[in-house]
Write a protein that holds these residues in place. Sequence first.
Motif, PDB file in Angstrom:
ATOM      1  N   TYR A 192       0.819  -1.215   0.000  1.00 33.09           N
ATOM      2  CA  TYR A 192       0.000   0.000   0.000  1.00 33.09           C
ATOM      3  C   TYR A 192       0.850   1.261   0.000  1.00 33.09           C
ATOM      4  CZ  TYR A 192      -4.343  -2.549   0.582  1.00 33.09           C
ATOM      5  OH  TYR A 192      -5.408  -3.363   0.381  1.00 33.09           O
ATOM      6  N   LEU A 193       1.955   1.228   0.731  1.00 36.93           N
ATOM      7  CA  LEU A 193       2.847   2.387   0.725  1.00 36.93           C
ATOM      8  C   LEU A 193       3.364   2.664  -0.681  1.00 36.93           C
ATOM      9  CD1 LEU A 193       5.040   2.132   3.953  1.00 36.93           C
ATOM     10  CD2 LEU A 193       3.727   4.114   3.180  1.00 36.93           C
ATOM     11  N   ALA A 194       3.751   1.596  -1.383  1.00 32.47           N
ATOM     12  CA  ALA A 194       4.216   1.769  -2.758  1.00 32.47           C
ATOM     13  C   ALA A 194       3.106   2.361  -3.627  1.00 32.47           C
ATOM     14  CB  ALA A 194       4.678   0.428  -3.324  1.00 32.47           C
ATOM     15  N   GLY A 195       1.868   1.873  -3.432  1.00 32.24           N
ATOM     16  CA  GLY A 195       0.749   2.416  -4.196  1.00 32.24           C
ATOM     17  C   GLY A 195       0.469   3.867  -3.859  1.00 32.24           C
ATOM     18  N   LEU A 196       0.505   4.199  -2.575  1.00 34.42           N
ATOM     19  CA  LEU A 196       0.249   5.580  -2.150  1.00 34.42           C
ATOM     20  C   LEU A 196       1.291   6.540  -2.702  1.00 34.42           C
ATOM     21  CD1 LEU A 196      -0.733   4.943   1.585  1.00 34.42           C
ATOM     22  CD2 LEU A 196      -2.227   5.898  -0.173  1.00 34.42           C
ATOM     23  N   GLN A 197       2.551   6.116  -2.687  1.00 39.09           N
ATOM     24  CA  GLN A 197       3.610   6.992  -3.146  1.00 39.09           C
ATOM     25  C   GLN A 197       3.646   7.127  -4.662  1.00 39.09           C
ATOM     26  OE1 GLN A 197       7.123   5.446  -1.227  1.00 39.09           O
ATOM     27  NE2 GLN A 197       6.531   6.247   0.784  1.00 39.09           N
ATOM     28  N   GLY A 198       2.871   6.260  -5.340  1.00 36.79           N
ATOM     29  CA  GLY A 198       2.771   6.374  -6.790  1.00 36.79           C
ATOM     30  C   GLY A 198       1.624   7.263  -7.252  1.00 36.79           C
ATOM     31  N   ILE A 199       0.818   7.756  -6.315  1.00 34.61           N
ATOM     32  CA  ILE A 199      -0.307   8.644  -6.667  1.00 34.61           C
ATOM     33  C   ILE A 199       0.207  10.078  -6.760  1.00 34.61           C
ATOM     34  CG2 ILE A 199      -2.545   9.537  -5.935  1.00 34.61           C
ATOM     35  CD1 ILE A 199      -2.997   6.886  -4.458  1.00 34.61           C
ATOM     36  N   PRO A 200       0.021  10.749  -7.882  1.00 35.40           N
ATOM     37  CA  PRO A 200       0.520  12.127  -8.031  1.00 35.40           C
ATOM     38  C   PRO A 200      -0.096  13.060  -6.977  1.00 35.40           C
ATOM     39  CG  PRO A 200      -0.138  11.231 -10.157  1.00 35.40           C
ATOM     40  CD  PRO A 200      -0.616  10.264  -9.117  1.00 35.40           C
ATOM     41  N   THR A 201       0.733  13.830  -6.318  1.00 36.31           N
ATOM     42  CA  THR A 201       0.240  14.768  -5.300  1.00 36.31           C
ATOM     43  C   THR A 201      -0.628  15.855  -5.927  1.00 36.31           C
ATOM     44  OG1 THR A 201       2.292  16.050  -5.532  1.00 36.31           O
ATOM     45  CG2 THR A 201       2.223  14.377  -3.786  1.00 36.31           C
ATOM     46  N   GLU A 202      -0.427  16.097  -7.231  1.00 38.84           N
ATOM     47  CA  GLU A 202      -1.216  17.143  -7.901  1.00 38.84           C
ATOM     48  C   GLU A 202      -2.699  16.830  -7.870  1.00 38.84           C
ATOM     49  OE1 GLU A 202       1.338  15.596  -9.168  1.00 38.84           O
ATOM     50  OE2 GLU A 202       2.911  17.103  -9.513  1.00 38.84           O
ATOM     51  N   LEU A 203      -3.049  15.532  -7.893  1.00 42.25           N
ATOM     52  CA  LEU A 203      -4.460  15.156  -7.873  1.00 42.25           C
ATOM     53  C   LEU A 203      -5.099  15.552  -6.547  1.00 42.25           C
ATOM     54  CD1 LEU A 203      -4.313  11.609  -9.520  1.00 42.25           C
ATOM     55  CD2 LEU A 203      -5.012  13.757 -10.584  1.00 42.25           C
ATOM     56  N   HIS A 204      -4.411  15.297  -5.450  1.00 40.02           N
ATOM     57  CA  HIS A 204      -4.930  15.675  -4.142  1.00 40.02           C
ATOM     58  C   HIS A 204      -4.994  17.197  -3.989  1.00 40.02           C
ATOM     59  CE1 HIS A 204      -5.169  11.694  -2.293  1.00 40.02           C
ATOM     60  NE2 HIS A 204      -4.010  11.410  -2.876  1.00 40.02           N
ATOM     61  N   GLU A 205      -3.976  17.874  -4.494  1.00 39.33           N
ATOM     62  CA  GLU A 205      -3.955  19.330  -4.383  1.00 39.33           C
ATOM     63  C   GLU A 205      -5.102  19.952  -5.172  1.00 39.33           C
ATOM     64  OE1 GLU A 205      -0.083  20.257  -5.758  1.00 39.33           O
ATOM     65  OE2 GLU A 205       0.936  19.609  -3.916  1.00 39.33           O
ATOM     66  N   ALA A 206      -5.350  19.419  -6.388  1.00 42.79           N
ATOM     67  CA  ALA A 206      -6.438  19.951  -7.213  1.00 42.79           C
ATOM     68  C   ALA A 206      -7.790  19.688  -6.557  1.00 42.79           C
ATOM     69  CB  ALA A 206      -6.392  19.315  -8.605  1.00 42.79           C
ATOM     70  N   ALA A 207      -7.956  18.476  -5.978  1.00 43.53           N
ATOM     71  CA  ALA A 207      -9.215  18.157  -5.309  1.00 43.53           C
ATOM     72  C   ALA A 207      -9.416  19.034  -4.086  1.00 43.53           C
ATOM     73  CB  ALA A 207      -9.233  16.678  -4.912  1.00 43.53           C
ATOM     74  N   ALA A 208      -8.334  19.313  -3.342  1.00 42.41           N
ATOM     75  CA  ALA A 208      -8.439  20.184  -2.169  1.00 42.41           C
ATOM     76  C   ALA A 208      -8.839  21.595  -2.568  1.00 42.41           C
ATOM     77  CB  ALA A 208      -7.111  20.198  -1.414  1.00 42.41           C
ATOM     78  N   VAL A 209      -8.291  22.070  -3.686  1.00 43.19           N
ATOM     79  CA  VAL A 209      -8.651  23.405  -4.184  1.00 43.19           C
ATOM     80  C   VAL A 209     -10.129  23.455  -4.548  1.00 43.19           C
ATOM     81  CG1 VAL A 209      -8.312  25.038  -6.080  1.00 43.19           C
ATOM     82  CG2 VAL A 209      -6.337  23.989  -4.965  1.00 43.19           C
ATOM     83  N   ASP A 210     -10.658  22.344  -5.075  1.00 45.22           N
ATOM     84  CA  ASP A 210     -12.079  22.277  -5.444  1.00 45.22           C
ATOM     85  C   ASP A 210     -12.991  22.072  -4.239  1.00 45.22           C
ATOM     86  OD1 ASP A 210     -11.473  22.631  -8.084  1.00 45.22           O
ATOM     87  OD2 ASP A 210     -11.419  20.478  -8.559  1.00 45.22           O
TER      88      ASP A 210
END
Length: 297
Positions: free
Chosen positions: A179-197
């Motif tokens: 799971y750590l490997a999977g989490l670290q493969g998720i682009p941080t930009e996706l979370h940042e964009a969702a947080a902005v929305d």
Amino acid sequence: MIGLGRFGLFGLPSLALYACVVLIPIGISVYYSLTNRNPFRPPTQWVGARNYQNLATDPDFWKVLTNTIIITIVVTIVVTIVVTIAANVIGLAIAVLLDRRGWFYNALRGVFFTPVILSGVVVSVIWQAILTDDGLLNSTLRQIGVDHPPGWLSDPDIALYTLCWIITWQLIGFCVVVYLAGLQGIPTELHEAAAVDGAGPVERFRKITWPLLAPAVTINTVMLLISTFKIYDHVQVITNGGPGDGTTSTIAFDVIQTGLVGNRIGYSSAVAVVMLLFVAIVSTGVLHLLQRREVNA
């Protein structure tokens, strides 16, 4: 020709090793399963499908098959629901907490992964010392006023589930790493964009993290299913198939006991072949279903 030459140079040694370690032993097992092989009662005679017919009416086989399925389901769910609701929530929650930078989090990752690299025998000896009737856990319970603590390994009603917990404990670390490997493969930009929305942490996890972790869920579930179905060393060390008559016996344990202790090589080979086919069919089906989820995600 160059491509074939390179394949011969690099591929054939690997294929030869695979054949010697995997394919040839499987072939020998299939052959023995069709005979009455017993090293102490020669000669070996061809009996065809008789061993498989005996399996169908053998209550001991159905008992160990049931135990094995229970362990597989409990561990795969308790480490797919305890890996999808508890090491999919325990493993995933730990992975999310450890998805940080710094030496402290690196050290914690090592701590959680340590049980995975220990042999099943070492883990079994440790937990046996803790869970025997006079072990550390029951001694502690008596000191705090519990007069009759459970017989974690001696009570036939709970020994199998105690075994499930021990196996679960050892495998959670593997799930955390995947799971750590999977989490670290998720682009941080996706979370940042969702947080902005305006998406909160729960919604970001549900809409971004969880769908993109689908490959990790597939790896964990299939690996847990295969690993738990062939459990042997924990059973041998902790309970030796007991308490009672085969309460915690598994198929792998039964194969060893029947073949090497009972010297019924032909019959134990038939059990092993059935186990191989069962694992292959179930794991292929689960893999297909989970890979479809990956595409949909």
